[in-house]
Write an enzyme that holds these catalytic residues in place. Structure first.
Site, PDB file in Angstrom:
ATOM      1  N   CYS A  69     -15.054 -13.732 -16.977  1.00  0.00           N
ATOM      2  CA  CYS A  69     -15.183 -12.477 -16.229  1.00  0.00           C
ATOM      3  C   CYS A  69     -13.852 -12.018 -15.683  1.00  0.00           C
ATOM      4  CB  CYS A  69     -16.189 -12.631 -15.091  1.00  0.00           C
ATOM      5  SG  CYS A  69     -15.607 -13.627 -13.722  1.00  0.00           S
ATOM      6  N   GLY A  70     -12.937 -12.955 -15.399  1.00  0.00           N
ATOM      7  CA  GLY A  70     -11.579 -12.593 -15.071  1.00  0.00           C
ATOM      8  C   GLY A  70     -11.310 -12.242 -13.635  1.00  0.00           C
TER       9      GLY A  70
END
Length: 278
Positions: A120-121
């Site tokens: 998802c970062g």
């Protein structure tokens, strides 16, 4: 029905699963074997200190570690990474990265704990400046023919081996200025696939200004940010970009294309990086 999972014999990034199929509303008489993508916790450690844990496909992890280090600004150049060691654990994989003392000192000032969900970062980012961090503006380069982008995207689709097996992964591909696909990396997370590609480019000493990146996903702002950090001037996505991705692309001199399918594309920023007509 008992669900049985075991690694596929020839690959580490997918496994066999028992599945009961329904076709046209009719349930099959017996279970069959299906190939599914592996999703493994991958913990990144820098100089012995835990930094991030992401869910990723357990393949090309040296590429991933180097690419993540570059696109997240942990190191400035590949030479800042002194060594990478892959350490399997019973519940995941630890990737131990040794970086220069200068990079390690800088990392300590901006450390964050990111527990990611399928790449998802953003999980665990503590402040807004960490999200919209400054990345260099990509240098100008000779325009690339739009036809090369379209050709490259079509070619990438035929190079997604793991997706063909599982139907569950994203791809990031590198194509040269004529649209010839040179490298492809796949992962359950689109950001991970891009990091793996950037790492592969760096390990093979390929100039990021000499071609384009193609992705089989939407284009989020993090994807643009990572490309800009790596010096990549063209990002083409098969699906839509976000508004923030477009703004970041405009500010970093990245040509951002979306809906690149067959002979169609939408150019959202810096069309001057493309040769639009033969």
């Amino acid at each position: 029905m008992d669900r049985l999972y075991h690694p596929a014999p020839s690959r580490t990034d997918c496994a066999d699963a028992a599945v009961l199929r329904v076709r046209g509303g009719i349930v099959g008489a017996a279970t069959q074997s299906d190939r599914v993508a592996e999703e493994t916790p991958v913990a990144l450690e820098y100089n012995g200190i835990s930094h991030a844990t992401m869910l990723a496909s357990p393949a090309d992890l040296e590429d991933y570690a180097l690419g993540f280090s570059l696109t997240e600004g942990i190191v400035e150049r590949p030479a800042d990474v002194r060594g990478i060691e892959i350490v399997p654990q019973f519940n995941g994989i630890v990737v131990q990265v040794e970086i220069s003392s200068a990079c390690a000192a800088r990392l300590k000032t901006r450390r964050r704990a990111m527990a990611g969900r399928t790449g998802c970062g953003l999980c665990g980012v503590e402040t807004l400046p960490e999200v919209l961090r400054q990345v260099p503006t990509v240098a100008d380069a000779a325009p690339v023919p739009l036809t090369a982008v379209l050709h490259g995207m079509r070619a990438m689709r035929g190079s997604q081996a793991l997706h063909d097996i599982t139907g569950a992964t994203h791809a990031a591909a590198w194509a040269d200025a004529e649209g010839r696909v040179q490298l492809v990396r796949e992962d359950v997370g689109r950001h991970n696939a891009l990091d793996k590609l950037v790492g592969a480019l760096a390990r093979q000493a390929i100039d990021p200004r000499s071609g384009m990146v193609l992705v089989s996903s939407r284009a989020s702002f993090e994807m643009v940010q990572k490309c800009a950090a790596a010096g990549i001037g063209i990002l083409a996505a098969v699906s839509a970009p976000t508004a923030l991705a477009i703004r970041v692309a405009q500010n970093t001199n990245v040509a951002l294309l979306g809906f690149v399918r067959n002979a169609d594309a939408a150019i959202y920023s810096h069309p001057e990086r493309l040769r639009l007509r033969p």
